[in-house]
Design a protein around this motif. Structure first.
Motif, PDB file in Angstrom:
ATOM      1  N   ALA A 118     138.267  68.838  -0.086  1.00 38.00           N
ATOM      2  CA  ALA A 118     137.031  67.672  -0.427  1.00 38.00           C
ATOM      3  C   ALA A 118     135.983  68.667  -0.563  1.00 38.00           C
ATOM      4  O   ALA A 118     135.363  68.143  -1.514  1.00 38.00           O
ATOM      5  CB  ALA A 118     137.230  66.670   0.711  1.00 38.00           C
ATOM      6  N   ARG A 119     135.517  69.332  -0.101  1.00 40.07           N
ATOM      7  CA  ARG A 119     134.170  70.119  -0.288  1.00 40.07           C
ATOM      8  C   ARG A 119     134.283  70.836  -1.337  1.00 40.07           C
ATOM      9  O   ARG A 119     133.130  71.096  -2.113  1.00 40.07           O
ATOM     10  CB  ARG A 119     133.984  70.991   0.853  1.00 40.07           C
ATOM     11  CG  ARG A 119     133.189  70.155   2.102  1.00 40.07           C
ATOM     12  CD  ARG A 119     132.961  71.306   3.336  1.00 40.07           C
ATOM     13  NE  ARG A 119     132.113  70.780   4.259  1.00 40.07           N
ATOM     14  CZ  ARG A 119     132.400  71.360   5.616  1.00 40.07           C
ATOM     15  NH1 ARG A 119     133.052  72.168   5.918  1.00 40.07           N
ATOM     16  NH2 ARG A 119     131.522  70.810   6.461  1.00 40.07           N
ATOM     17  N   SER A 120     135.184  71.355  -1.860  1.00 34.74           N
ATOM     18  CA  SER A 120     135.473  72.205  -3.125  1.00 34.74           C
ATOM     19  C   SER A 120     135.120  71.487  -4.333  1.00 34.74           C
ATOM     20  O   SER A 120     134.748  71.963  -5.269  1.00 34.74           O
ATOM     21  CB  SER A 120     137.110  72.615  -3.295  1.00 34.74           C
ATOM     22  OG  SER A 120     137.906  71.745  -3.618  1.00 34.74           O
ATOM     23  N   ARG A 121     135.253  70.121  -4.115  1.00 31.52           N
ATOM     24  CA  ARG A 121     134.740  69.215  -5.490  1.00 31.52           C
ATOM     25  C   ARG A 121     133.583  68.956  -5.319  1.00 31.52           C
ATOM     26  O   ARG A 121     132.837  67.890  -6.142  1.00 31.52           O
ATOM     27  CB  ARG A 121     135.671  67.724  -5.194  1.00 31.52           C
ATOM     28  CG  ARG A 121     137.025  68.377  -5.273  1.00 31.52           C
ATOM     29  CD  ARG A 121     137.849  66.926  -5.804  1.00 31.52           C
ATOM     30  NE  ARG A 121     137.903  66.118  -4.590  1.00 31.52           N
ATOM     31  CZ  ARG A 121     138.888  66.039  -3.476  1.00 31.52           C
ATOM     32  NH1 ARG A 121     139.518  67.058  -3.502  1.00 31.52           N
ATOM     33  NH2 ARG A 121     138.783  65.261  -2.578  1.00 31.52           N
ATOM     34  N   ILE A 122     132.573  69.508  -4.312  1.00 32.11           N
ATOM     35  CA  ILE A 122     130.981  69.252  -4.297  1.00 32.11           C
ATOM     36  C   ILE A 122     130.389  70.627  -4.287  1.00 32.11           C
ATOM     37  O   ILE A 122     130.615  71.340  -3.485  1.00 32.11           O
ATOM     38  CB  ILE A 122     130.853  68.603  -2.594  1.00 32.11           C
ATOM     39  CG1 ILE A 122     131.636  67.329  -2.564  1.00 32.11           C
ATOM     40  CG2 ILE A 122     129.327  68.132  -2.776  1.00 32.11           C
ATOM     41  CD1 ILE A 122     131.290  66.661  -1.296  1.00 32.11           C
ATOM     42  N   GLY A 123     129.450  70.702  -5.468  1.00 34.74           N
ATOM     43  CA  GLY A 123     128.591  71.704  -5.277  1.00 34.74           C
ATOM     44  C   GLY A 123     127.613  71.839  -4.744  1.00 34.74           C
ATOM     45  O   GLY A 123     127.057  70.718  -4.813  1.00 34.74           O
TER      46      GLY A 123
ATOM     47  N   ALA B  76     125.315  77.900 -11.509  1.00 36.65           N
ATOM     48  CA  ALA B  76     126.715  78.537 -12.118  1.00 36.65           C
ATOM     49  C   ALA B  76     127.745  78.513 -10.883  1.00 36.65           C
ATOM     50  O   ALA B  76     129.025  78.292 -11.070  1.00 36.65           O
ATOM     51  CB  ALA B  76     126.608  79.583 -12.799  1.00 36.65           C
ATOM     52  N   ARG B  77     127.428  79.155  -9.679  1.00 35.97           N
ATOM     53  CA  ARG B  77     128.175  79.413  -8.635  1.00 35.97           C
ATOM     54  C   ARG B  77     128.443  78.074  -8.040  1.00 35.97           C
ATOM     55  O   ARG B  77     129.747  77.940  -7.823  1.00 35.97           O
ATOM     56  CB  ARG B  77     127.555  80.320  -7.732  1.00 35.97           C
ATOM     57  CG  ARG B  77     128.265  80.763  -6.325  1.00 35.97           C
ATOM     58  CD  ARG B  77     127.390  81.333  -5.236  1.00 35.97           C
ATOM     59  NE  ARG B  77     126.187  80.431  -5.027  1.00 35.97           N
ATOM     60  CZ  ARG B  77     125.363  80.917  -4.171  1.00 35.97           C
ATOM     61  NH1 ARG B  77     125.358  82.362  -3.785  1.00 35.97           N
ATOM     62  NH2 ARG B  77     124.151  80.148  -3.895  1.00 35.97           N
ATOM     63  N   ALA B  78     127.717  77.134  -8.090  1.00 31.98           N
ATOM     64  CA  ALA B  78     128.094  75.749  -7.368  1.00 31.98           C
ATOM     65  C   ALA B  78     129.011  75.056  -8.517  1.00 31.98           C
ATOM     66  O   ALA B  78     129.793  74.194  -7.842  1.00 31.98           O
ATOM     67  CB  ALA B  78     126.526  74.915  -7.476  1.00 31.98           C
ATOM     68  N   LEU B  79     129.126  75.385  -9.578  1.00 32.71           N
ATOM     69  CA  LEU B  79     130.112  74.809 -10.583  1.00 32.71           C
ATOM     70  C   LEU B  79     131.311  75.817 -10.800  1.00 32.71           C
ATOM     71  O   LEU B  79     132.392  74.888 -11.384  1.00 32.71           O
ATOM     72  CB  LEU B  79     129.426  74.844 -11.969  1.00 32.71           C
ATOM     73  CG  LEU B  79     128.194  74.025 -12.032  1.00 32.71           C
ATOM     74  CD1 LEU B  79     127.387  73.863 -13.731  1.00 32.71           C
ATOM     75  CD2 LEU B  79     128.362  72.571 -11.782  1.00 32.71           C
ATOM     76  N   ALA B  80     131.453  76.625  -9.825  1.00 33.60           N
ATOM     77  CA  ALA B  80     132.751  77.353  -9.942  1.00 33.60           C
ATOM     78  C   ALA B  80     134.022  76.488  -9.824  1.00 33.60           C
ATOM     79  O   ALA B  80     134.886  76.655 -10.608  1.00 33.60           O
ATOM     80  CB  ALA B  80     132.602  78.605  -9.080  1.00 33.60           C
ATOM     81  N   GLY B  81     133.980  75.801  -8.739  1.00 32.01           N
ATOM     82  CA  GLY B  81     135.133  75.139  -8.374  1.00 32.01           C
ATOM     83  C   GLY B  81     135.521  73.770  -9.221  1.00 32.01           C
ATOM     84  O   GLY B  81     136.124  73.024  -8.896  1.00 32.01           O
ATOM     85  N   LYS B  82     134.661  73.609 -10.137  1.00 36.45           N
ATOM     86  CA  LYS B  82     134.586  72.435 -11.132  1.00 36.45           C
ATOM     87  C   LYS B  82     134.559  71.155 -10.313  1.00 36.45           C
ATOM     88  O   LYS B  82     135.228  70.240 -10.288  1.00 36.45           O
ATOM     89  CB  LYS B  82     135.884  72.500 -11.952  1.00 36.45           C
ATOM     90  CG  LYS B  82     136.043  73.535 -12.782  1.00 36.45           C
ATOM     91  CD  LYS B  82     137.459  73.338 -13.651  1.00 36.45           C
ATOM     92  CE  LYS B  82     137.751  74.204 -14.583  1.00 36.45           C
ATOM     93  NZ  LYS B  82     138.843  74.312 -15.525  1.00 36.45           N
ATOM     94  N   PRO B  83     133.424  71.005  -9.678  1.00 36.45           N
ATOM     95  CA  PRO B  83     133.110  69.783  -8.717  1.00 36.45           C
ATOM     96  C   PRO B  83     132.772  68.827  -9.443  1.00 36.45           C
ATOM     97  O   PRO B  83     132.407  68.744 -10.811  1.00 36.45           O
ATOM     98  CB  PRO B  83     131.808  70.428  -7.975  1.00 36.45           C
ATOM     99  CG  PRO B  83     131.135  71.268  -8.951  1.00 36.45           C
ATOM    100  CD  PRO B  83     132.180  71.878  -9.753  1.00 36.45           C
ATOM    101  N   LYS B  84     133.024  67.708  -9.071  1.00 39.35           N
ATOM    102  CA  LYS B  84     132.509  66.151  -9.609  1.00 39.35           C
ATOM    103  C   LYS B  84     131.037  65.904  -9.158  1.00 39.35           C
ATOM    104  O   LYS B  84     130.322  65.283 -10.099  1.00 39.35           O
ATOM    105  CB  LYS B  84     133.330  65.144  -9.195  1.00 39.35           C
ATOM    106  CG  LYS B  84     134.813  65.163  -9.795  1.00 39.35           C
ATOM    107  CD  LYS B  84     135.671  63.783  -9.716  1.00 39.35           C
ATOM    108  CE  LYS B  84     137.046  63.863 -10.203  1.00 39.35           C
ATOM    109  NZ  LYS B  84     137.642  62.632 -10.012  1.00 39.35           N
ATOM    110  N   VAL B  85     130.712  66.447  -7.951  1.00 38.07           N
ATOM    111  CA  VAL B  85     129.281  66.179  -7.553  1.00 38.07           C
ATOM    112  C   VAL B  85     128.545  67.469  -7.238  1.00 38.07           C
ATOM    113  O   VAL B  85     128.932  68.543  -6.766  1.00 38.07           O
ATOM    114  CB  VAL B  85     129.411  65.458  -6.085  1.00 38.07           C
ATOM    115  CG1 VAL B  85     128.058  65.273  -5.447  1.00 38.07           C
ATOM    116  CG2 VAL B  85     129.926  64.102  -6.259  1.00 38.07           C
ATOM    117  N   LEU B  86     127.282  67.496  -7.728  1.00 39.08           N
ATOM    118  CA  LEU B  86     126.242  68.700  -7.408  1.00 39.08           C
ATOM    119  C   LEU B  86     125.266  68.123  -6.621  1.00 39.08           C
ATOM    120  O   LEU B  86     124.430  67.348  -6.979  1.00 39.08           O
ATOM    121  CB  LEU B  86     125.664  69.091  -8.663  1.00 39.08           C
ATOM    122  CG  LEU B  86     124.900  70.364  -8.838  1.00 39.08           C
ATOM    123  CD1 LEU B  86     125.745  71.366  -8.101  1.00 39.08           C
ATOM    124  CD2 LEU B  86     124.231  70.663  -9.985  1.00 39.08           C
TER     125      LEU B  86
END
Length: 363
Positions: A86-91, A158-168
């Motif tokens: 679940a956390r992998s979808r949150i940057g 960019a690092r925060a977006l690596a896992g293709k999150p829906k939430v930043l």
């Protein structure tokens, strides 16, 4: 996309309980940029760290994209695995970048993908794609020590977006940057929000950040959300403290029997000569005591404090004219005179004790 209900966080400090969050209810819609603003000690950083469970809430629930994260916070390998997924979808973007100095820019971006078990070729492809997205395609082999503050933050994004999150999540991501760099980073966040459909929750103590990029906002004080809504709704709400902070106007009446009102302009009314029309229509002299105007979410919005001759009761018709033009009107009550109830020197004029500020950790 993000909902918290009754969120409470209590820390232990020197043998006593310190409440950082006190029953916070927050609702962030999918695809919007939502700003949480407040002074130091208001509970902002504790809130954002509880949203992705970097801090475990004392009570309450956190739901992100339909998943109750607090229900996954139990012990055991299965619960831990589900929470990591679940956390992998949150940057998460941090104030002080948190880049590894011994790794190149490209390797820093690949780090979360390594943890997720992504293959080397795919990690490399994704990292280069993200570097191009944040405008650093030529910095792949550079090291953090060779970058400016703004460039470091772009790598962090960019690092925060690596896992293709829906939430930043952004925790004071621009507070360590100069004004020009801050504007470029905020524009990048807005562009990513639109291009990728990201939901962005950002923490800030700067009103200009809310003006620049936020669709909605919440004001926090002493661990509680005291106001929340879209920026346009808040600006149209009489007595809104957030509206006053976003567009501060000052000025007291210049004499007795004068009416002071705050006028909020937005949309088409911001470009219309409404005040001059009022003066001509009713043949009255109007004093402008203060004004503030800016562009919020692509719309020109402003507030003006004006003074009309006569008491408020005598100005019902002119005030009604302004309301008919689609303006938000708020009567500014005069401050009590010295010696009057509530005024300076009155028996009840005792300063309120200053609440102890909660020190928020940012490690």
């Amino acid at each position: 996309m993000i909902t918290t209900k009754g969120l409470t966080k209590v820390y232990q400090s020197r043998g006593r309980d310190v409440t950082a969050l006190d029953g916070v209810d927050l609702h962030v819609r999918e695809g919007e940029v939502f700003g949480v603003i407040g002074r130091s000690g208001a509970g902002k950083s504790s809130l954002i760290r509880c949203v992705n469970l970097l801090e475990r809430p004392t009570s309450g629930t956190v739901t992100v994209d339909g998943t109750d994260l607090t229900a996954l916070a139990g012990r055991g390998s299965r619960a831990g695995k589900e929470l990591r997924q679940a956390r992998s979808r949150i940057g998460m973007v941090f104030q002080h970048f948190n880049l590894l100095s011994s790794r190149s820019v490209k390797d820093n971006i690949e780090l979360p993908l390594e943890i997720l078990g992504v293959t080397g070729a795919e990690r490399s492809r994704r990292a280069l794609e993200l570097l191009d997205l944040v405008g650093l395609a030529d910095k792949a082999k550079a090291y953090p020590g060779q970058l400016s503050g703004g460039q470091k933050q772009r790598v962090g994004i960019a690092r925060a977006l690596a896992g293709k999150p829906k939430v930043l999540l952004s925790d004071e991501a621009t507070s360590a940057l100069d004004p020009e760099t801050t504007r470029s980073i905020l524009q990048l966040l807005r562009d990513l929000n639109r291009q990728l459909g990201l939901t962005v929750l950002l923490i800030t103590h700067e009103m200009d950040v809310v003006k620049s990029v936020c669709d909605s906002a919440a004001l926090m004080e002493r661990g509680r959300v005291v106001e929340s809504g879209t920026v346009s709704e808040l600006l149209a709400t009489p007595g809104s403290e957030l509206a006053r902070e976003l567009f501060p106007v000052t000025g007291d009446a210049t004499g007795p029997d004068r009416t002071v009102i705050d006028v909020t302009f937005h949309g088409d009314t911001a470009t219309q000569p409404v005040i001059s029309q009022l003066s001509r229509t009713y043949n009255i002299d109007i004093s402008i005591l203060g004004a503030a105007m800016d562009t919020v979410a692509g719309r020109q919005i402003g507030r003006m404090r004006i003074e009309l001759p006569g008491r408020y009761e005598d100005n019902v018709v002119p005030v009604g004219f302004l309301r008919e033009q689609g303006l938000q009107i708020e009567h500014v009550e005069p401050d009590p005179a010295p010696g009057e109830p509530g005024g300076p020197g009155s028996p009840g004029d005792v300063p309120a004790p200053r609440p102890e500020l909660v020190k928020e950790t940012a490690q």
